[in-house]
Design a protein around this motif. Structure first.
Motif, PDB file in Angstrom:
ATOM      1  N   SER A 164       0.854  -1.186   0.000  1.00  0.00           N
ATOM      2  CA  SER A 164       0.000   0.000   0.000  1.00  0.00           C
ATOM      3  C   SER A 164       0.886   1.230   0.000  1.00  0.00           C
ATOM      4  CB  SER A 164      -0.924   0.021   1.223  1.00  0.00           C
ATOM      5  OG  SER A 164      -0.179   0.104   2.425  1.00  0.00           O
ATOM      6  N   PRO A 165       0.459   2.308  -0.677  1.00  0.00           N
ATOM      7  CA  PRO A 165       1.246   3.544  -0.696  1.00  0.00           C
ATOM      8  C   PRO A 165       1.413   4.101   0.718  1.00  0.00           C
ATOM      9  CG  PRO A 165      -0.486   3.591  -2.357  1.00  0.00           C
ATOM     10  CD  PRO A 165      -0.772   2.417  -1.486  1.00  0.00           C
ATOM     11  N   GLY A 189       5.747   4.777  -3.822  1.00  0.00           N
ATOM     12  CA  GLY A 189       4.731   3.780  -3.516  1.00  0.00           C
ATOM     13  C   GLY A 189       5.364   2.413  -3.315  1.00  0.00           C
ATOM     14  N   ILE A 223      -4.771  -0.669   1.702  1.00  0.00           N
ATOM     15  CA  ILE A 223      -5.674   0.285   1.055  1.00  0.00           C
ATOM     16  C   ILE A 223      -7.126   0.013   1.421  1.00  0.00           C
ATOM     17  CG2 ILE A 223      -4.088   0.549  -0.893  1.00  0.00           C
ATOM     18  CD1 ILE A 223      -6.160  -1.045  -2.582  1.00  0.00           C
ATOM     19  N   GLY A 248      -2.295   4.039   3.247  1.00  0.00           N
ATOM     20  CA  GLY A 248      -2.571   3.694   1.856  1.00  0.00           C
ATOM     21  C   GLY A 248      -3.994   3.949   1.423  1.00  0.00           C
ATOM     22  N   THR A 266      -4.492   7.445  -0.394  1.00  0.00           N
ATOM     23  CA  THR A 266      -3.916   7.445  -1.742  1.00  0.00           C
ATOM     24  C   THR A 266      -4.778   6.643  -2.702  1.00  0.00           C
ATOM     25  OG1 THR A 266      -1.704   7.573  -0.760  1.00  0.00           O
ATOM     26  CG2 THR A 266      -1.841   6.978  -3.091  1.00  0.00           C
ATOM     27  N   ARG A 320      -3.491   0.181  -5.995  1.00  0.00           N
ATOM     28  CA  ARG A 320      -2.447  -0.012  -4.981  1.00  0.00           C
ATOM     29  C   ARG A 320      -1.199   0.819  -5.245  1.00  0.00           C
ATOM     30  NH1 ARG A 320      -1.763  -6.358  -3.683  1.00  0.00           N
ATOM     31  NH2 ARG A 320      -3.761  -6.745  -2.645  1.00  0.00           N
ATOM     32  N   PRO A 366       2.410   8.128  -2.474  1.00  0.00           N
ATOM     33  CA  PRO A 366       1.431   8.359  -1.412  1.00  0.00           C
ATOM     34  C   PRO A 366       1.090   9.837  -1.253  1.00  0.00           C
ATOM     35  CG  PRO A 366       3.585   7.840  -0.484  1.00  0.00           C
ATOM     36  CD  PRO A 366       3.675   7.584  -1.957  1.00  0.00           C
ATOM     37  N   ASP A 418      -1.181  10.266   3.739  1.00  0.00           N
ATOM     38  CA  ASP A 418      -0.622   8.937   4.005  1.00  0.00           C
ATOM     39  C   ASP A 418       0.826   9.006   4.469  1.00  0.00           C
ATOM     40  OD1 ASP A 418      -2.561   6.941   3.779  1.00  0.00           O
ATOM     41  OD2 ASP A 418      -2.550   7.034   1.599  1.00  0.00           O
TER      42      ASP A 418
END
Length: 319
Positions: A13-14, A64, A126, A138, A141, A252, A256, A260
């Motif tokens: 996840s970012p 990311g 996310i 995440g 983002t 995904r 970010p 985040d």
């Protein structure tokens, strides 16, 4: 405590890189040695572990994905796999571990805690489906990625006067669908946490068509069903020209957002603080913009929920 480890596990996840950076630099600030474990629990079992320095996490806060890489590991679900992981931690002299990830990652951290190894969970997914925190790293983002995609799809939906069904990720949670649908003015949002009547959705589309509405956007959370199936049902029932877009893993990726990056930095640093305080088996989170931590067993025992008032609002605004 003189030496800790950090790993990322499950879906990336970012913001994970920002969390890694925070763990490494916060630890070094407090004169701890930090070891990065590549490929999650699989790398832990394999001993894919290296010492991290300040420069190891330079220029990653904006990237990311995860520089430690990630993987899913069935072996770690077994007692034998867990013991192998602990043996590696002891071999490298690691006394505490920060695990960044989602539900499955937390379950691995829970097992390590049960075996007496101090572990802190940081919510990175996310899906925003981890109890004990308002937001996961995440989510913001991914939400903005989805919003951007819907904006673009709306342009072509308007041009061709079509109904578009957009399937978004979220695993078993409807947060991404609900938030993006409300933000983009979707006519219908379908999430696993709320029942829906297909007849009502069809009636809403037909009422819109009768008053001259030229296009419609319908958001479907993957946990509520297939967007392709949903689109076919609408097309068969209404004869409206319907298109389906499955956004997939584009959600995904990407740099970010500021939110985040800040969240990840705060949570990663808090995890180190907890280890230094002698805590174990805890998860960090943010609630009402305050950093919090909870017992990992309590977190994993709670069901995920969405804000149903927000869901009701989306229905009221899409009349």
């Amino acid at each position: 405590m003189k030496r800790i480890g950090v790993l990322t596990s499950g879906g990336d996840s970012p913001g994970m890189n920002a969390a890694i950076r925070a763990v490494v630099r916060k630890a070094i600030y407090h004169d701890l040695e930090v070891y990065g474990i590549s490929y999650g629990y699989a790398g832990l079992i394999a001993g894919d572990i290296r010492k991290m320095e300040l420069g190891s996490v330079g220029d990653i806060i904006h990237r990311g994905g995860t520089m430690l890489y990630t993987a899913r590991c069935e072996e770690f679900k077994t007692l034998e796999g867990q013991k192998k992981g602990i043996e590696q931690l002891k071999k490298f002299g690691i006394e505490g571990l920060v695990v960044i990830g989602g539900d499955g990652s937390y379950r691995g951290a829970q097992k390590l805690t049960e075996h007496g190894f101090p572990t802190i969970g940081v919510p990175g997914t996310i899906d925003n489906d981890i109890p004990g925190t308002d937001y996961t790293i995440g989510f913001d983002t991914a939400l903005n990625t989805v919003i951007d995609a819907i904006d673009k799809i709306r342009d072509t939906a308007t041009s061709h006067e079509r109904t578009y069904v957009i399937e978004v990720m979220g695993r078993h949670a409807g947060d991404l669908a609900l938030w993006s649908g409300l933000a983009d003015g979707a006519e219908t949002i379908v999430i696993p946490e709320a029942d829906y009547e297909m007849n009502q959705i069809i009636s809403r589309l037909e009422r819109g068509q009768e008053r001259g509405k030229k296009h419609s956007i319908i958001i479907v959370a993957e946990g509520a069903g297939s967007g392709m199936d949903f689109g076919k049902r609408i097309s068969d029932a209404t004869q409206m020209e319907t298109r389906v877009t499955v956004l997939g893993h584009i959600q995904r990726g990407g740099s970010p957002t500021g939110a985040d990056r800040v969240l990840a930095s705060r949570l990663g640093a808090k995890a180190v603080d907890l280890l230094l305080e002698g805590e174990a088996g805890r998860t960090v989170g943010i609630q009402n913009n305050k950093l919090v931590h909870h017992d990992i067993n309590e977190v994993l025992a709670q069901p995920h929920s969405v804000d149903l008032d927000m869901y009701k609002l989306s229905q009221e605004l899409s009349i």
